[in-house]
Design an enzyme around this catalytic site. Sequence first.
Site, PDB file in Angstrom:
ATOM      1  N   CYS A 171      13.647  11.362   6.878  1.00 32.00           N
ATOM      2  CA  CYS A 171      13.582  10.955   8.282  1.00 32.00           C
ATOM      3  C   CYS A 171      14.894  11.255   8.985  1.00 32.00           C
ATOM      4  CB  CYS A 171      13.242   9.474   8.383  1.00 32.00           C
ATOM      5  SG  CYS A 171      14.317   8.440   7.389  1.00 32.00           S
ATOM      6  N   GLU A 230       9.048  16.765  15.051  1.00 29.85           N
ATOM      7  CA  GLU A 230       9.480  16.604  13.658  1.00 29.85           C
ATOM      8  C   GLU A 230       8.672  17.559  12.775  1.00 29.85           C
ATOM      9  OE1 GLU A 230       8.516  12.933  11.530  1.00 29.85           O
ATOM     10  OE2 GLU A 230      10.566  12.872  10.791  1.00 29.85           O
ATOM     11  N   LYS A 259       0.892  -1.175   0.000  1.00 21.99           N
ATOM     12  CA  LYS A 259       0.000   0.000   0.000  1.00 21.99           C
ATOM     13  C   LYS A 259       0.919   1.210   0.000  1.00 21.99           C
ATOM     14  CE  LYS A 259      -1.741   3.103   1.838  1.00 21.99           C
ATOM     15  NZ  LYS A 259      -1.482   4.496   1.377  1.00 21.99           N
ATOM     16  N   GLU A 306       9.440   1.935  11.031  1.00 24.02           N
ATOM     17  CA  GLU A 306      10.504   2.931  10.798  1.00 24.02           C
ATOM     18  C   GLU A 306       9.819   4.288  10.846  1.00 24.02           C
ATOM     19  OE1 GLU A 306      13.680   2.331  10.485  1.00 24.02           O
ATOM     20  OE2 GLU A 306      13.634   0.158  10.208  1.00 24.02           O
TER      21      GLU A 306
END
Length: 502
Positions: free
Chosen positions: A286, A387, A177, A252
Amino acid sequence: MAVAERTGRNFIGGEWVDAASGETFESIVPATGEALATFPRSGPEDVERAVAAAREAFETWRLVPAPKRGEILLRFARLLEDEKDELAELMSREMGKVLAEAGGDVQEAIDMSVYMAGEGRRLFGHTTPSELPDKFNMSVRLPVGVVGAITPWNFPIAIPAWKLAPALVCGNTVVLKPAEDTPLLASRFVELLADAGVPPGVVNVVHGFGEDAGEALVAHPDVPVITFTGHRTTGIRVTKVAADHLKHVHLELGGKNAIIVMDDADLDLAVEGIVWSAFGTTGQRCTAASRVIVHRAVYDELQRKLVAAAEGMRLGPGWDEATDVGPVINRGAVEKIHGYTGVGQDEGAKLLTGGEPATEGDLEKGFFYRPTVFADVDPQMRIAQEEIFGPTTALIPVDDLDEAVRAANGIRYGLSSSIFTRDVNRAFRAMRDLQTGITYVNAGTTGAEVHLPFGGTKETGNGHREAGQAALDVFTEWKSIYVDYSGKLQRAQIDNVERPAP
Ligand code: NAD
């Protein structure tokens, strides 16, 4: 907005098909806001079909010798090489990153496929002696079954490869997906896998949104492994949904990565590393360096050099060779990043440069944000803790290495870190004390290579690693096998224990 010219489909059991509902969504070019292609907006019914195809294919794929599975991955790597320029160009349109970085994204997929092709001839287990005579012991890796892979948009070719290459070489089948922002690249990826010889049903793609297609995949009882890359909050949701079936979950998640610059650092090199790590991929990695922890002795000089470099960067579409910084992924991202600029100012940080969307000329049609640098940031401020996932970085002044390490570690994430220093003692202390899955010395926070484990500590993940041999642990079950050729019943821990005479 122009109507998209291309129509994409789901790939299920080797066939390109629409969503059962007939609903669609559009992939948008972030540099221009135009529609690129239309894709099926899938739901549980489509996931059901894809999982059924993957389950059926698993019964034959798991029996294909692993070296043969590896050879298919090697063919896939060759096809990616042939298509590298075309894929990079498409990535610069659909995702927005500049051509050089888009080429790097494809190269990562090539490298990972080559590496995992080699695993087809390794997949090492262990043989060990037995504690009993005439008995043979070994452990082997076996595939788990259908893997549900859910991927983000920021590495639209590399991350699917990081997941699918190890999953496939280990003998699993996959339902992917992909992110709703980069479906065209995901379709090309799977098309090339099919061209390389992956049999029907072994890899399936279901396009659509996380809350319907993604969550249906996570909840499906016939999908024992979920490998997920994305936001921390989504990772928590995935974990909760997967818990009902006690699945293997590999996460992750986000990062808030710091570069430490000591007073003995090569400052020009440090600035290059910061610019590359903070503003490369428009800060949407990331591993992006969203914090720079600087020794006070070089703080003013570093600020000057960094601001000059940031202001010299040219914004534009990723496919233009002159562009240094491409767009961010969508309008929502511009708003989120700009929201954090307001948060930083309200918290009392000093905005040195940037801090606004870029709208001059053609930039106005797309989603552009200026490289942004905050100074005098306290490690506890939200802009130093959360973040942002955009071209914003925060300078934090410190007096020594201990304070720098405390600031670097004082966050919930633990993905990447870096230190610029010429002092080997400081470098080794940082390598030991920085609580991240990856540490760089005299380089920025990005630049992972595929044969080393990749992933983070703390809330960046749940203890697994992608890439390298570590990746195999996500996609295999260990089986221990005992072969007794003594011809009699031998009881471990009983028959071979000598007792002292009474
Ligand atoms: P996201 O969490 O919004 O989406 C990731 C994927 O999850 C998408 O395919 C989305 O459709 C799907 N999803 C959303 N809700 C879901 C649900 N409830 N159930 C199942 N699937 C769902 O993240 P994003 O914006 O695509 O990516 C950015 C994030 O990814 C950042 O936090 C970044 O740090 C992280 N990231 C981490 C790594 C790493 O290796 N640690 C690498 C790249 C990106």
